[in-house]
Motif scaffolding. Structure first.
Motif, PDB file in Angstrom:
ATOM      1  N   LYS A 152     -24.869  14.249   5.827  1.00 23.79           N
ATOM      2  CA  LYS A 152     -24.990  15.682   5.517  1.00 23.79           C
ATOM      3  C   LYS A 152     -24.408  16.528   6.645  1.00 23.79           C
ATOM      4  N   GLU A 153     -24.673  16.134   7.888  1.00 24.41           N
ATOM      5  CA  GLU A 153     -24.113  16.859   9.027  1.00 24.41           C
ATOM      6  C   GLU A 153     -22.590  16.761   9.038  1.00 24.41           C
ATOM      7  N   LEU A 154     -22.072  15.582   8.700  1.00 22.19           N
ATOM      8  CA  LEU A 154     -20.630  15.378   8.683  1.00 22.19           C
ATOM      9  C   LEU A 154     -19.966  16.279   7.642  1.00 22.19           C
ATOM     10  N   LEU A 155     -20.565  16.388   6.477  1.00 21.08           N
ATOM     11  CA  LEU A 155     -20.003  17.248   5.434  1.00 21.08           C
ATOM     12  C   LEU A 155     -19.973  18.709   5.876  1.00 21.08           C
ATOM     13  N   THR A 156     -21.021  19.134   6.574  1.00 23.71           N
ATOM     14  CA  THR A 156     -21.052  20.507   7.086  1.00 23.71           C
ATOM     15  C   THR A 156     -19.935  20.727   8.097  1.00 23.71           C
ATOM     16  N   LEU A 157     -19.754  19.758   8.996  1.00 21.44           N
ATOM     17  CA  LEU A 157     -18.687  19.863   9.989  1.00 21.44           C
ATOM     18  C   LEU A 157     -17.313  19.889   9.329  1.00 21.44           C
ATOM     19  N   TRP A 158     -17.114  19.061   8.334  1.00 21.14           N
ATOM     20  CA  TRP A 158     -15.839  19.001   7.624  1.00 21.14           C
ATOM     21  C   TRP A 158     -15.525  20.333   6.950  1.00 21.14           C
ATOM     22  N   LYS A 159     -16.545  20.952   6.358  1.00 30.82           N
ATOM     23  CA  LYS A 159     -16.337  22.238   5.693  1.00 30.82           C
ATOM     24  C   LYS A 159     -15.999  23.337   6.689  1.00 30.82           C
ATOM     25  N   ASN A 160     -16.559  23.246   7.893  1.00 34.67           N
ATOM     26  CA  ASN A 160     -16.417  24.321   8.876  1.00 34.67           C
ATOM     27  C   ASN A 160     -15.223  24.143   9.810  1.00 34.67           C
ATOM     28  N   HIS A 161     -14.535  23.009   9.719  1.00 40.33           N
ATOM     29  CA  HIS A 161     -13.366  22.751  10.559  1.00 40.33           C
ATOM     30  C   HIS A 161     -12.133  22.575   9.669  1.00 40.33           C
ATOM     31  N   THR A 162     -10.973  22.825  10.235  1.00 38.14           N
ATOM     32  CA  THR A 162      -9.723  22.498   9.541  1.00 38.14           C
ATOM     33  C   THR A 162      -9.454  21.026   9.807  1.00 38.14           C
ATOM     34  N   LEU A 163      -9.929  20.174   8.910  1.00 40.86           N
ATOM     35  CA  LEU A 163     -10.021  18.749   9.228  1.00 40.86           C
ATOM     36  C   LEU A 163      -9.793  17.892   7.993  1.00 40.86           C
ATOM     37  N   THR A 164      -9.000  16.854   8.161  1.00 38.89           N
ATOM     38  CA  THR A 164      -8.860  15.800   7.160  1.00 38.89           C
ATOM     39  C   THR A 164      -9.672  14.612   7.642  1.00 38.89           C
ATOM     40  N   ILE A 165     -10.539  14.076   6.779  1.00 43.02           N
ATOM     41  CA  ILE A 165     -11.325  12.897   7.142  1.00 43.02           C
ATOM     42  C   ILE A 165     -10.926  11.735   6.246  1.00 43.02           C
ATOM     43  N   ILE A 166     -10.640  10.599   6.867  1.00 43.87           N
ATOM     44  CA  ILE A 166     -10.309   9.369   6.148  1.00 43.87           C
ATOM     45  C   ILE A 166     -11.326   8.321   6.590  1.00 43.87           C
ATOM     46  N   ILE A 204       0.845  -1.190   0.000  1.00 45.79           N
ATOM     47  CA  ILE A 204       0.000   0.000   0.000  1.00 45.79           C
ATOM     48  C   ILE A 204       0.883   1.245   0.000  1.00 45.79           C
ATOM     49  N   ASP A 205       0.768   2.046  -1.045  1.00 46.08           N
ATOM     50  CA  ASP A 205       1.492   3.311  -1.147  1.00 46.08           C
ATOM     51  C   ASP A 205       0.486   4.405  -1.475  1.00 46.08           C
ATOM     52  N   ILE A 206       0.431   5.450  -0.629  1.00 46.55           N
ATOM     53  CA  ILE A 206      -0.549   6.504  -0.869  1.00 46.55           C
ATOM     54  C   ILE A 206      -0.194   7.744  -0.062  1.00 46.55           C
ATOM     55  N   GLU A 207      -0.584   8.899  -0.575  1.00 47.29           N
ATOM     56  CA  GLU A 207      -0.496  10.155   0.163  1.00 47.29           C
ATOM     57  C   GLU A 207      -1.887  10.775   0.218  1.00 47.29           C
ATOM     58  N   ILE A 208      -2.261  11.296   1.384  1.00 45.95           N
ATOM     59  CA  ILE A 208      -3.567  11.932   1.564  1.00 45.95           C
ATOM     60  C   ILE A 208      -3.330  13.383   1.961  1.00 45.95           C
ATOM     61  N   GLY A 209      -4.017  14.291   1.278  1.00 48.36           N
ATOM     62  CA  GLY A 209      -3.765  15.708   1.439  1.00 48.36           C
ATOM     63  C   GLY A 209      -4.378  16.319   2.682  1.00 48.36           C
ATOM     64  N   ASP A 210      -3.761  17.383   3.153  1.00 50.09           N
ATOM     65  CA  ASP A 210      -4.262  18.133   4.297  1.00 50.09           C
ATOM     66  C   ASP A 210      -5.612  18.760   3.941  1.00 50.09           C
ATOM     67  N   GLY A 211      -6.643  18.449   4.730  1.00 45.02           N
ATOM     68  CA  GLY A 211      -7.979  18.972   4.474  1.00 45.02           C
ATOM     69  C   GLY A 211      -8.809  18.150   3.509  1.00 45.02           C
ATOM     70  N   GLU A 212      -8.294  17.019   3.077  1.00 45.03           N
ATOM     71  CA  GLU A 212      -8.985  16.168   2.104  1.00 45.03           C
ATOM     72  C   GLU A 212     -10.013  15.271   2.793  1.00 45.03           C
ATOM     73  N   PHE A 213     -11.078  14.963   2.068  1.00 44.77           N
ATOM     74  CA  PHE A 213     -12.029  13.933   2.487  1.00 44.77           C
ATOM     75  C   PHE A 213     -11.744  12.729   1.611  1.00 44.77           C
ATOM     76  N   PHE A 214     -11.091  11.728   2.198  1.00 43.16           N
ATOM     77  CA  PHE A 214     -10.603  10.568   1.450  1.00 43.16           C
ATOM     78  C   PHE A 214     -11.346   9.328   1.913  1.00 43.16           C
ATOM     79  N   VAL A 215     -11.808   8.525   0.948  1.00 40.67           N
ATOM     80  CA  VAL A 215     -12.592   7.337   1.280  1.00 40.67           C
ATOM     81  C   VAL A 215     -11.973   6.090   0.654  1.00 40.67           C
ATOM     82  N   PHE A 216     -11.834   5.038   1.475  1.00 42.43           N
ATOM     83  CA  PHE A 216     -11.461   3.715   0.984  1.00 42.43           C
ATOM     84  C   PHE A 216     -12.723   2.885   0.820  1.00 42.43           C
TER      85      PHE A 216
END
Length: 245
Positions: A173-187, A27-39
């Motif tokens: 929908k609530e999670l997306l709102t929280l992600w937009k309003n916080h400095t947050l990376t979600i994996i 497994i080789d991968i980079e995930i960006g700061d502030g990205e919403f990344f899904v496996f």
């Protein structure tokens, strides 16, 4: 976008009774700061194991996990699939667990918890116990607990799989709102392609065990995602064919 976490040549083998079971491979991968990344991938492909390796919950593996400078385990939150609340603690006590572990001062804890209770509409349930809550409310508490510590990275292991479809849709929908309003990376890990498409900036499709990254898709659909649009259906079909050729 600068990477906040990088994985290099991650491998995981479970050994039991002399048998070796390869779970993850190369497994080789980079995930960006502030990205919403899904496996996303089939059941048993090692998605949750990979998430635990990335978050530091799983220590026994080969390869290297590197965080951006300044990131520590105190900057990481984790939301589990099955709520993982302590049944003998109230809602506000559950929400304060991470703050307590970080030795946040009592008056600061109370203020943070008060804000999180208000943010998630849990004020009336502050003194309730998990048994008194619906599944959706319990998962709200789990997400609120993770956010209370102001994480830079939040890992989420199929957080909506135990919920009915209507409650899951509301919480996404609530999670997306929280992600937009916080400095947050979600994996996040899921086995549901539609959920990945609704949430992700990028989607990594994993192969059956031993899990590898088959392909990474850029999700260029505009937000909020229109689940009944032609573009949504087309990308869903493409990803599904990669998972189930």
């Amino acid at each position: 976008m600068k990477p906040i976490i990088s994985l290099k040549n991650i491998k995981k083998i479970f050994t039991e009774n002399g048998y070796h079971n390869a779970v993850l491979s190369d497994i080789d991968i980079e995930i960006g700061d502030g990205e919403f990344f899904v496996f996303v991938g089939p059941s048993g492909c090692g998605k949750s194991t990979l998430l635990r390796i990335m978050s530091g919950l799983e220590k026994n593996y080969d390869g290297q996990v590197t965080f951006a400078g300044g990131i520590t385990h105190n900057d990481i939150g984790f939301v589990f699939q099955q709520f993982a609340l302590f049944p003998w603690l109230t809602v506000e006590e559950n929400m304060g667990i991470g703050l307590l572990a970080r030795r946040v001062k009592k008056h600061t804890q109370k203020e943070i918890i008060r804000k999180e209770l208000e943010l998630f509409g849990l004020e009336k349930f502050a003194h309730a116990y998990p048994r008194d809550l619906s599944g959706g409310m319990r998962q709200r508490v789990g997400i609120a607990r993770a956010l209370a510590t102001s994480p830079r990275i939040m890992f989420m292991d199929e957080p909506f799989s135990e919920l009915d479809s209507f409650t899951a849709e509301e919480l996404r929908k609530e999670l997306l709102t929280l992600w937009k309003n916080h400095t947050l990376t979600i994996i996040l890990v899921t086995h549901i392609v539609e959920e990945a498409l609704e949430l992700a900036d990028r989607i990594a499709v994993m192969t059956p065990r031993p899990g590898k990254i088959e392909k990474i898709f850029e999700n260029t659909l505009s937000r909020p995602r229109q689940e009944r649009s032609e573009g949504f259906y087309n990308l869903e079909d493409i990803i599904t064919k990669v998972i189930r050729p």
